[in-house]
Enzyme design. Structure first.
Site, PDB file in Angstrom:
ATOM      1  N   ARG A   1       0.865  -1.184   0.000  1.00 14.32           N
ATOM      2  CA  ARG A   1       0.000   0.000   0.000  1.00 14.32           C
ATOM      3  C   ARG A   1       0.895   1.226   0.000  1.00 14.32           C
ATOM      4  O   ARG A   1       1.776   1.344   0.866  1.00 14.32           O
ATOM      5  CB  ARG A   1      -0.908   0.033   1.226  1.00 14.32           C
ATOM      6  CG  ARG A   1      -1.513   1.432   1.438  1.00 14.32           C
ATOM      7  CD  ARG A   1      -2.549   1.517   2.527  1.00 14.32           C
ATOM      8  NE  ARG A   1      -3.773   0.861   2.119  1.00 14.32           N
ATOM      9  CZ  ARG A   1      -4.941   1.057   2.731  1.00 14.32           C
ATOM     10  NH1 ARG A   1      -5.026   1.867   3.758  1.00 14.32           N
ATOM     11  NH2 ARG A   1      -6.012   0.415   2.309  1.00 14.32           N
TER      12      ARG A   1
ATOM     13  N   HIS B   1      -7.478   0.937  -6.117  1.00 16.46           N
ATOM     14  CA  HIS B   1      -7.670   0.143  -4.895  1.00 16.46           C
ATOM     15  C   HIS B   1      -8.435  -1.132  -5.276  1.00 16.46           C
ATOM     16  O   HIS B   1      -9.589  -1.314  -4.900  1.00 16.46           O
ATOM     17  CB  HIS B   1      -8.465   0.976  -3.879  1.00 16.46           C
ATOM     18  CG  HIS B   1      -8.434   0.441  -2.481  1.00 16.46           C
ATOM     19  ND1 HIS B   1      -7.623  -0.605  -2.091  1.00 16.46           N
ATOM     20  CD2 HIS B   1      -9.127   0.818  -1.381  1.00 16.46           C
ATOM     21  CE1 HIS B   1      -7.822  -0.845  -0.791  1.00 16.46           C
ATOM     22  NE2 HIS B   1      -8.729  -0.008  -0.345  1.00 16.46           N
TER      23      HIS B   1
ATOM     24  N   GLN C   1     -10.412  -3.642  -2.889  1.00 16.59           N
ATOM     25  CA  GLN C   1     -11.657  -3.078  -2.357  1.00 16.59           C
ATOM     26  C   GLN C   1     -12.839  -3.389  -3.282  1.00 16.59           C
ATOM     27  O   GLN C   1     -13.945  -3.689  -2.829  1.00 16.59           O
ATOM     28  CB  GLN C   1     -11.506  -1.562  -2.190  1.00 16.59           C
ATOM     29  CG  GLN C   1     -12.736  -0.856  -1.668  1.00 16.59           C
ATOM     30  CD  GLN C   1     -13.038  -1.130  -0.207  1.00 16.59           C
ATOM     31  OE1 GLN C   1     -12.171  -1.034   0.642  1.00 16.59           O
ATOM     32  NE2 GLN C   1     -14.278  -1.506   0.093  1.00 16.59           N
TER      33      GLN C   1
ATOM     34  N   ASP D   1     -16.945   8.065  -0.834  1.00 12.67           N
ATOM     35  CA  ASP D   1     -15.628   7.902  -0.212  1.00 12.67           C
ATOM     36  C   ASP D   1     -15.257   9.264   0.375  1.00 12.67           C
ATOM     37  O   ASP D   1     -15.899  10.284   0.066  1.00 12.67           O
ATOM     38  CB  ASP D   1     -14.627   7.466  -1.299  1.00 12.67           C
ATOM     39  CG  ASP D   1     -13.210   7.214  -0.766  1.00 12.67           C
ATOM     40  OD1 ASP D   1     -13.051   7.082   0.458  1.00 12.67           O
ATOM     41  OD2 ASP D   1     -12.270   7.155  -1.588  1.00 12.67           O
TER      42      ASP D   1
ATOM     43  N   CYS E   1     -16.167   2.590   1.272  1.00 15.96           N
ATOM     44  CA  CYS E   1     -15.023   1.710   1.553  1.00 15.96           C
ATOM     45  C   CYS E   1     -14.555   1.851   2.998  1.00 15.96           C
ATOM     46  O   CYS E   1     -13.920   0.952   3.527  1.00 15.96           O
ATOM     47  CB  CYS E   1     -13.897   1.996   0.584  1.00 15.96           C
ATOM     48  SG  CYS E   1     -13.434   3.739   0.480  1.00 15.96           S
TER      49      CYS E   1
ATOM     50  N   ARG F   1     -13.927  -7.603   2.845  1.00 17.25           N
ATOM     51  CA  ARG F   1     -12.505  -7.410   2.519  1.00 17.25           C
ATOM     52  C   ARG F   1     -11.723  -8.668   2.867  1.00 17.25           C
ATOM     53  O   ARG F   1     -10.814  -9.068   2.154  1.00 17.25           O
ATOM     54  CB  ARG F   1     -11.910  -6.217   3.287  1.00 17.25           C
ATOM     55  CG  ARG F   1     -12.520  -4.856   3.021  1.00 17.25           C
ATOM     56  CD  ARG F   1     -12.398  -4.396   1.597  1.00 17.25           C
ATOM     57  NE  ARG F   1     -11.025  -4.426   1.091  1.00 17.25           N
ATOM     58  CZ  ARG F   1     -10.044  -3.561   1.440  1.00 17.25           C
ATOM     59  NH1 ARG F   1     -10.288  -2.578   2.289  1.00 17.25           N
ATOM     60  NH2 ARG F   1      -8.845  -3.669   0.948  1.00 17.25           N
TER      61      ARG F   1
HETATM   62  N1  NVA Z   1      -9.671   7.361  -1.251  1.00 18.10           N
HETATM   63  C1  NVA Z   1      -9.330   6.896   0.070  1.00 18.10           C
HETATM   64  C2  NVA Z   1      -9.635   5.423   0.195  1.00 18.10           C
HETATM   65  C3  NVA Z   1      -9.360   4.827   1.550  1.00 18.10           C
HETATM   66  C4  NVA Z   1      -9.640   3.356   1.622  1.00 18.10           C
HETATM   67  C5  NVA Z   1      -7.866   7.174   0.341  1.00 18.10           C
HETATM   68  O1  NVA Z   1      -7.048   6.928  -0.544  1.00 18.10           O
HETATM   69  O2  NVA Z   1      -7.549   7.684   1.412  1.00 18.10           O
HETATM   70  N1   CP Z   2     -11.170   0.501   2.918  1.00 12.74           N
HETATM   71  C1   CP Z   2      -9.874   0.440   3.285  1.00 12.74           C
HETATM   72  O1   CP Z   2      -8.975   0.178   2.476  1.00 12.74           O
HETATM   73  O2   CP Z   2      -9.662   0.649   4.605  1.00 12.74           O
HETATM   74  P1   CP Z   2      -8.242   0.732   5.368  1.00 12.74           P
HETATM   75  O3   CP Z   2      -7.600   2.029   4.945  1.00 12.74           O
HETATM   76  O4   CP Z   2      -8.598   0.678   6.809  1.00 12.74           O
HETATM   77  O5   CP Z   2      -7.411  -0.438   4.919  1.00 12.74           O
END
Ligand code: NVA
Ligand code: CP
Length: 330
Positions: A107, A134, A137, A230, A271, A316
């Site tokens: 990540r 992502h 997800q 989101d 998400c 998930r």
């Molecule tokens: N768009 C958000 C998704 C988190 C799961 C981020 O990148 O912070």
């Molecule tokens: N939805 C998601 O990816 O959550 P986290 O940032 O907690 O992994």
């Protein structure tokens, strides 16, 4: 037959509809087996490293529990826990990790980093979120849609918010692959990149999907099967964007007015993490600066009968486990 052994999971664009179908079916089977207490371990003796440049609750826990359920061992390397990206290049890190581990979860920020990890490590690499995509997800989201609405094809999914972010991009690609009707509900400046939209429209010609952009929230949500949102500011974005995002996206908040124009059985998805009340530090900070008590979704919708966000979060686990089992399981 579909065979994903040895494959990386970097973005949905790399996968055929049949392969995505296979992963969703495997997820459902693994979920049932776990519930019934008859899960078979297919990853004994495997080691998976979880490399995070950004924080996580769901993704990290899903990889940890998924791997452990399947008999594998994991190592967690957090944003400050390794040499990665600071003293050691992506390429060198990939070569080291590839010699010790059977798979790598990453990540981070750049999609090019997760692609480079796959190129240089020689083992399957899983994208646990980049600025661009992502993909794990989306598997959880689509499993959840199927559980609630029965099927994906032709279902109208509205993504309200920053449709240029990882979620907007990935949902659009996933919807194109699975023949869904995708609508980005956002002001023009926050529509996904034209090149990606065009790529999705090409895929849609094959799958029967429909890809639309709309800058009118209620028009977009009319007869929707799924309304998805989101956070308005994603991880890694600078503090300064809050003010303009609030201004741009306020009309695209998911509230009861949006739910009312959708189908009566519409489901609300997110998400997570979500900004729907003042029970977080970030929310309190934003409240102090801008006076908002709710952002992308109202507390009313978040807690309504339409909301499936916690089932989505649980999924998930089952879907990430399926990706690992399909690619490195026995
Ligand atoms: N768009 C958000 C998704 C988190 C799961 C981020 O990148 O912070
Ligand atoms: N939805 C998601 O990816 O959550 P986290 O940032 O907690 O992994």
């Amino acid at each position: 037959a579909v065979n994903l052994k040895g494959r990386s999971f970097l973005k949905l664009l790399d996968f055929t509809p049949r392969e995505i179908r296979y992963l969703l079916d495997l997820s459902r089977d693994l979920k049932r087996a776990k519930y019934a207490g008859v899960e078979q371990k297919t990853m004994e003796g495997k080691n998976v490293v979880l490399l995070f440049q950004k924080d996580s609750t769901r993704t990290r826990c899903a990889f940890e529990v998924g791997a452990l359920d399947q008999g594998a061992h994991v190592t967690y390397l957090g944003p400050s826990g390794s040499q990665f990206g600071k003293k050691e290049s992506v390429e060198d890190s990939a070569k080291v990790l590839g010699r010790m581990y059977d798979a790598i979860q990453f990540r981070g920020y750049k999609q090019s980093d997760v692609e480079a990890l796959a190129k240089y490590s020689g083992v399957p690499v899983y994208n646990g979120l980049t600025d661009e995509f992502h993909p794990t997800q989306i598997l959880a989201d689509f499993l959840t849609v199927e559980e609630h609405l029965g099927y994906l094809k032709g279902r109208k999914l509205v993504f309200a918010g920053d449709a240029r972010n990882n979620m907007g991009n990935s949902l659009m690609v996933g919807a194109a692959k699975m023949g869904m009707h995708f609508v980005a509900a956002a002001p023009k400046d926050l529509w996904p990149d034209v090149a990606l939209v065009n790529q999705c429209k090409e895929i849609a010609k094959e799958t029967g999907a429909k890809i639309e952009m709309c800058d009118d929230m209620l028009k977009a949500c009319k007869d929707a099967d799924v309304i998805y949102t989101d956070v308005w500011v994603s991880m890694g974005e600078p503090e300064e964007v809050w003010a303009s995002r609030i201004k741009d996206l306020k009309p695209f908040q998911v509230n009861m007015a949006a739910i009312k124009v959708a189908k009566s059985e519409v489901i609300f998805m997110h998400c997570l993490p979500a900004f729907h009340d003042l029970n977080t530090e970030v929310a309190q900070d934003v409240h102090k600066k801008f006076g908002l008590t709710e952002m992308e979704v109202t507390n009313e919708v978040f807690n309504s009968k339409h909301s499936v966000v916690f089932e989505e979060a649980e999924n998930r686990l089952h879907t990430i486990k399926a990706v690992m089992v399909a690619t490195i399981g026995k």
